[in-house]
Design an enzyme around this catalytic site. Structure first.
Site: not given
Ligand code: GLU
Length: 494
Positions: A261-265
């Protein structure tokens, strides 16, 4: 039969790396089998599809070199054909007009949920409870329309959808290339909508018709589509078409094991270009992420086109590992042709230098490039390694450089300057020889001689061996950097 694969992205955002990996697998499978790789833009969701997203997908694929063998098919343009197929299924008795309204279906669902909730209430007798649960189960079961066997419309002008008459008996079985045999009971499949009340085709219908019309023989896609496959197979059967071979590839997870997801970069493929990764590195990395060939880590598209197989796709989700991507990128930077690498580096060099490179700097960088390819695992990191070529860093000397340019060392630098200036042929080898002779004549170790010149030439910036550094800088620049320090007085006493 020619193998035909396809990549079928929905243009609702960037080309994310999971999508790029799907495209890559389909591309390689087609290449491996001397088949065709096609692209279909699934733009039926008008509200969410944008031209920008189409462009981003095409840009990402062309950057990765995953060129389709034919111009893209736009799903929305096939709508008349989807309608025609739905009508054909009606005429064959495989699909039907259904007059159930959205409100009725909603009410049915709510009634089912209410019955389920009521069964859990205190004070409900066992027999009441069983009756409520049966009712809930019936109402919440996959929808089987009361019109599936025909029947009159409620009114002359009643709106209708066209639904598939889902199979009643047995199982829907898929021999999946990755998951093995997977199946669901036919009762689990609803009489799914093929054409909505406004006459527009549903995604489920469009995918099947398009895959058939494009002659797709192998569908390789994310395992988030497995549930759809159970609903798509009955559509193929209803049309009397061959079902393609399916392979559902496990998703990519982040390094923490959670779904990407977005929080993985960065998730967008071209964001990796913007961070200084090479397309061949991303391809090689994405390929290994979910597929393996012994313990080999590095593949070019050509290599992989010869050996890619569906059987070697891993069954468990892969984890994104950026450190590994950096290693792979470093490999491809080292393998990159010098002229191409120089062109790729140019914008990063400009960014590092704070403006356009002058001709002298460009020539120095080009001369240094072959020896310096291993100095960065991304393009910006590599560009940064060339900094000493355009700046002597004189205003920014670090502690070590200041020390190397003070006291006794500074006196030695004056002698060294003379020795270097006498070198006739300004080459790496001749300069190295001059330094060695100087050391031998003065009974000095290289460790005593190197630091002041290095400090004068680079001001403490990282740089490779001295002799090549002098060669790349050229005679004038080398001597003038040394002279600058010989002329300054501020550090004589340090
Ligand atoms: N358009 C779908 C998606 O972007 C893919 C459909 C398919 O591969 O069948 O997820």
């Amino acid at each position: 039969m020619t193998t035909i694969t396809r990549f079928a992205p929905s243009p609702t955002g960037m080309l994310h790396i999971g999508g790029a990996r799907t495209a890559l697998f389909n591309y390689l499978y087609a290449r491996r089998n001397q088949g065709k790789f096609l692209l279909r833009i699934e733009d039926t969701d008008k509200a969410r599809s944008t031209q920008e997203a189409v462009d981003a997908i095409l840009d990402g694929m062309s950057w990765l070199g995953l060129d389709a063998d034919e111009p893209p098919v736009f799903q929305s343009q096939q709508a008349p054909r989807h309608v025609e197929c739905a009508e054909e299924m009606v005429s064959r008795g495989q699909a039907f007009r259904c007059y159930a309204t959205t409100e009725e279906l909603q009410a049915r669902r709510e009634e089912g949920e209410a019955a389920r909730a009521a069964a859990k209430q205190d004070g409900v007798s066992e027999s009441e409870k069983q009756a409520l649960l049966r009712k809930a189960e019936e109402l919440l079961a996959p929808f089987r329309s009361p019109w599936r066997d025909g029947g009159e419309p409620p009114a002359q002008d009643s709106a209708y959808t066209i639904r598939l008459r889902a199979p009643d008996e047995g199982h829907i079985i898929v021999q999946d290339g990755v998951q093995g045999e997977v199946k669901v009971a036919a009762r689990e499949i609803d009489d799914l909508i093929l054409l909505r009340a406004d006459g527009s085709p549903t995604y489920m219908l469009a995918v099947v018709v398009d895959d058939h019309d494009m002659g797709v023989t192998h569908v390789i896609r994310g395992d988030d589509h497995l549930r759809n496959t159970f609903r798509q197979v009955p559509i193929y059967k209803a049309m009397g078409w061959n079902v393609p071979h399916f392979s559902h590839v496990p998703m990519i997870h982040g390094d923490d094991g959670a779904k990407l997801s977005k929080r993985h970069g960065a998730l967008s493929t071209t964001a990796y270009r913007d961070m200084g990764y090479l397309p061949e590195a991303l391809n090689s990395y994405l390929l290994r992420l979910g597929w393996s060939h012994g313990d080999e880590e590095i593949f070019t598209l050509d290599d992989a086109s010869k050996i890619f197989s569906i059987e070697a796709i891993n069954r468990s989700p892969a984890r994104l590992d950026l450190a590994k991507l950096n290693d792979v990128n470093a490999h491809f930077i080292r393998a990159c042709d010098n002229v191409r690498l120089m062109a790729l580096l140019e914008p990063w060099l400009e960014e590092a230098a704070g403006g356009k490179l002058d001709q002298i700097t460009r020539t120095r960088v080009a001369a240094a490039l072959p020896a310096m390819k291993d100095r960065g695992s991304t393009l910006p990191e590599l560009a940064e390694a060339f900094r000493f070529l355009w700046t002597a860093n004189t205003d920014n000397l670090n502690k070590k450089a200041r020390k190397a340019l003070s006291g006794e060392s500074l006196n030695r630098l004056a002698d060294l300057r003379e020795a270097i200036a006498k070198v006739e042929e300004w080459s790496d080898t001749a300069l190295q020889q001059a330094l060695q002779s100087y050391c031998a004549e003065n009974e000095l170790s290289f460790g005593q001689v190197g630091p002041p010149i290095r400090a004068a030439l680079t001001g403490g910036l990282p740089a490779p061996d001295l002799a090549p550094v002098m060669e790349w800088l050229g005679r004038d620049e080398t001597l003038s950097r040394i002279d600058f320090h010989l002329a300054r007085t501020d550090m004589q006493s340090e």
